[in-house]
Structure formats: C-alpha cells, structure tokens
Design an enzyme around this catalytic site. Sequence first.
Site, PDB file in Angstrom:
ATOM      1  CD  GLU A 102      23.395  41.301  10.997  1.00 28.42           C
ATOM      2  OE1 GLU A 102      23.673  41.397   9.794  1.00 28.42           O
ATOM      3  OE2 GLU A 102      23.302  42.267  11.741  1.00 28.42           O
ATOM      4  N   GLY A 103      19.649  38.706   8.272  1.00 26.16           N
ATOM      5  CA  GLY A 103      19.026  37.772   7.340  1.00 26.16           C
ATOM      6  C   GLY A 103      18.262  36.727   8.117  1.00 26.16           C
TER       7      GLY A 103
END
Length: 598
Positions: free
Chosen positions: A443-444
């Site tokens: 998620e980054g």
Amino acid sequence: MPSYTPPLRDMQFVMHEVLKVTDDLKLCPQHADTDADTINAVLEEGGKFASEVAFPLNISGDEEGCTLDKTTHEVTAPKGFKEAYAQYVQGGWAALSCDPAYGGQGLPFVVNQCFYEMLNSANQAWTMYPGLSHGAYEALQAHGTDAQKALYLPKLTSGEWTGTMCLTEPHCGTDLGLLRTKAEPLADGSYAITGNKIFISAGEHDMAENIVHLVLARLPDAPVGSKGISLFAVPKFHVSADGTLGKRNGIYCGGLEHKMGIHGNATAQMVLEGAIGTLVGQPNKGLAAMFVMMNAARLGVGNQSLGLTEVAYQNALAYAKDRIQMRSLSGTKAKDKPADPIIVHPDVRKMLLTAKAYAEGGRALGIFCGVLLDKEHSHPDEKVRADSGELLALLTPIVKAFLTDNGHISTNACMQVFGGHGFIKEWGMEQYVRDNRINMIYEGTNTIQSLDLLGRKVLGNNGATLKKFGRLVAALVEEEGVNEKMAEFITPIAILGDQVTKLTTELGFKGFQNADEVGAAAVDYLRVAGHLVFGYFWARMAQVALREIAAGNTDQFYLAKVQTARFYFAKLFPETATLMRTMRTGSKALMDTDAALA
C-alpha cells in the site's frame, strides 16, 4: 502457544474518557443514537469472535498456507478459514459499518476500526480476506454507477462476496503510470481487459462465492502515464442483472507468491485474458477513484501493525513474568526461586514498555482517525466534513508508516524478550515479526508515505493542514501549561511543535532549490511528525489518568497509563532530536556518492 485477550478496557478508555467519541457521533444524524453501551457491547462480542474463532487458526494457517490447483486455477485457503469466514458473515460482522441502504448495520467507522484491530491481533492473514472488501465497497460507493452499486454493494455488505484491488504489475509497483494492462471497449458498453497483475492479496480463494476485482487498466486512446489510467470492476464469475452468478470470467490465478509472512493469505499472480469488466468512474480518472480504496487500505495496514504490536506485547509480558533468569542487579527479588523473573531486568522492561507505549499510542491515533472518518462522511456541517477530511489526509501516511515501523520495532523487541525461544516457531513470536514485515512495504512503501506527508500534505499547501493539527497541540498546551503535574508531558510537545514549524520552513526553502532535499529528509520527518502526534495523544491520556487519580480513583489502570506515558516521553520521544539533526545535514551525503555506489 501464544494467547490473546482483547484490550477492551483500553479501547473504552480512549473512546469514552479521552476522546469522548459519542459527543462527536451525536452530531452526526445517522449515529446520534449510538451510545457507549452499544459500542461496548458490539466490541465485546467482536473480541470474542477474534479471540475464539480467528485466533486459533493463526499458527495453523501460517504452517499450512494456501494451495493452488494449477489445473483449475482454484485456491484453497488453510483449514478452518472458510468455516470461520462463514461464521463472520452469519454474525453480520461484514455489514458492521456499511450503509443500511445496502443491508449494512450503519454503525460508526470507529467501531469497525476497533473490531479490526482485534481481528488483526488474532490473525492478520485471515483478516485480510474480509478487510480488502471494505476498500472495494468504499470505492464503488464513491465512484460506481447506480447499476454497479445495486449489483455489487449488497453482496459486499453481507460478505457473500469479497473484493480486491488489482494494481501492481511485474514491472511496476508504486509507479502505476507504467502499467500496461489494456481495456478494449465492447459494443455493449463493457470492456475486455487483458494483462498481468502481481501481489494481489486475497486474489483467489474458496471462502466466498464470488470476488469483485477492482482493476486498473488503460483504454486504447489513453494518455501516457498516470493520467491515462481507468478503473474497472471485474467479477470472478459473471453476474446477471438479477444478481445470479454465471460462468467464470477471464480472470484467474496464475500462481501464488512464496512469502516471508502472511502465509494464510493468498497473495496471487492474476492473469486477465479478455476478462469482462465495467468502468468505475470516468475514463482516465481511475487513479483518483482507486485512491478511495488505497487510503482506506493505508489506514487498515496501520491497524494491522497495531494489532500485531498488541498481541506480541501481551505474550512477551506473560513470558517475562514467568521466565526466570539470573538475579536482579539491585538485589534478589524472588527469594523463593533459584533466579528472578526476567521482568526485573531494566532492558527487558524497556522492550516491553516500548511495545506497550507504541500499541496504546497507536490505538489512540487509530480511534481518533476513525472519528474523523465518521465526521467526514456523516457530519451535517460542510466545513466540519471538509476539515475532518483534510486532517485525516494529513494523518493517513503517519498511521500507515509510523504504526508499521513501530510494529517492526515492537514485534522484534517482544521476540527478543523470549530469547532463544522467540526464534522457535511454536511460541508464535517469530510469526508476528514475519507477518508485520509486509506492512512496511505494501500500500505504498513507508518512504512513499513519507514523501506524501512532507511533499504533498505539508509543503503542498505551505503547512496549512499541519497548522490545524498544531492548533490542537497548542490548545492542550494552553489548557495544561501551568499544571506542574502535567509539565513532563506538556513541555516536550510544546517544544517539538515549535521545532517542527521551524524545520518545515527550512525544508520548504531547501526543497524549492533542490527537490532531493525533500527526499533526503522525508522519512525522518514523518517519524518526527509521528512522535508529535503520539506525544499529543499520550499527553491527553496522561491528563485524564492524572485527573482520575487526583479524584481518588484507585484503579491501577490509571497509574499504569501515567507510568507508560512517562516512559514514552523519557525513552522514545527524544528520538526526535537525532532525527531533526540528521534532516538538517541535507542530501549531499546521500547523493554525492557515485564512487561509493559504483
């Protein structure tokens, strides 16, 4: 074997005594009747599900993993996962915070936040199956057509179907502008989608009858880069207008990733061969639509590490009280035993208190963000909705990165408390370390979160949003500034607040001249900001606890809270001084290194 007790008392303390969440909820019409007793009752039952149903499957799920039938492309989840999910659906847990218009219970997001913390403590790999559905639900609710909402949202709400987010491709992770998956328009208004996706959590499984994949792809005439990405809803099985399932769609699992942790979750390589999907939102605006899901997922990932920090702490504490090794440096403590319990040793206490401080600080921040989410969605005042959304956007990268970094520190510390036994699988501690490690990546990555915080959320509007949080700190400082008993908690955040303001200005000037200065400082900056946020919440928790003690309350819970706050400010918060010094050294020592990295 590890154990888990839901931290209901601490959740209640943060919600009802520190943040007084029902005061905010009463101002939101759809939550006006949600009182403390209702919240407590729901979370008590949720804790039972987490500890009695999901938790016993954690170690066995890790050992067994998922199985792919390469002939049928079907994935079987570990033994017991499907049955536990059926109990989850039957109990109505999937619908907890969903809109009643689609069959949801309409409870506040903050309740769901606490429920999912307990599920993550119990079994992160299992929790990811239903957890991802919330992001798919929110993206479709925000950007889907009426037909898509009618088709998909009731099934996602009930939990009969699950959802995924299909972003990453073999050649691109965070840089989605490079993705190659193609979407060809068809005569009936749908699209034929072809490409390859990797690292798709819960991408294929046997726990639900259908999976709704949200897929990023390019239209034939799409602009290059991130401005040419569209979002599509692609079901595992075709769905007729009346909701009945048809034949298998052209999306299937081509392989399962062999991972360090979260073995019980199917991290799939997804192949799309003319898979039929429908456009979600506007053409070439898919990234904006997907960010609804990504931001929800980033808050969820921080919650994953919060859950692991809590369960690791609980087991390390129990072990430290029972395990005897050597004698205390200050003299024998357990005279009836051949050695003292290791909890008497200063460094063991430091490791335990580190995990405890990061768990309880993270819980306060997570619950605060849950309330912001409720106000952003439900408050009748447009300005309150906007302000809540803006503050939540600032805090989201901190939740994702600071809580997962702290989870890494804490689970490793708790494993260390066990000594050699921590390295042995049957105690469960090494699994918490392995499972948490992905949270810093997906998620980054946490570097991406740091760049988002400093580059977009702070410097992007000249610190305006940061100043809004600063006003919360300033109000607390003004309220308690002359209270000597609060000085050890108030003085540090007052000083750091001023230092962060000055440092942000410096970095803004440097970044204007050389963008690498922002990149060089971002990770350290997020950690400093994280401590400022944690410091604020720890000061508020100490404030409430001290007031209870002064009023004659003898509950040891409050003394424990004050002692943990003192530890946090004495031993963890001072990290900010070193980080600010390293930030000021600039980018030269990093970038002028071609010879070193040749």
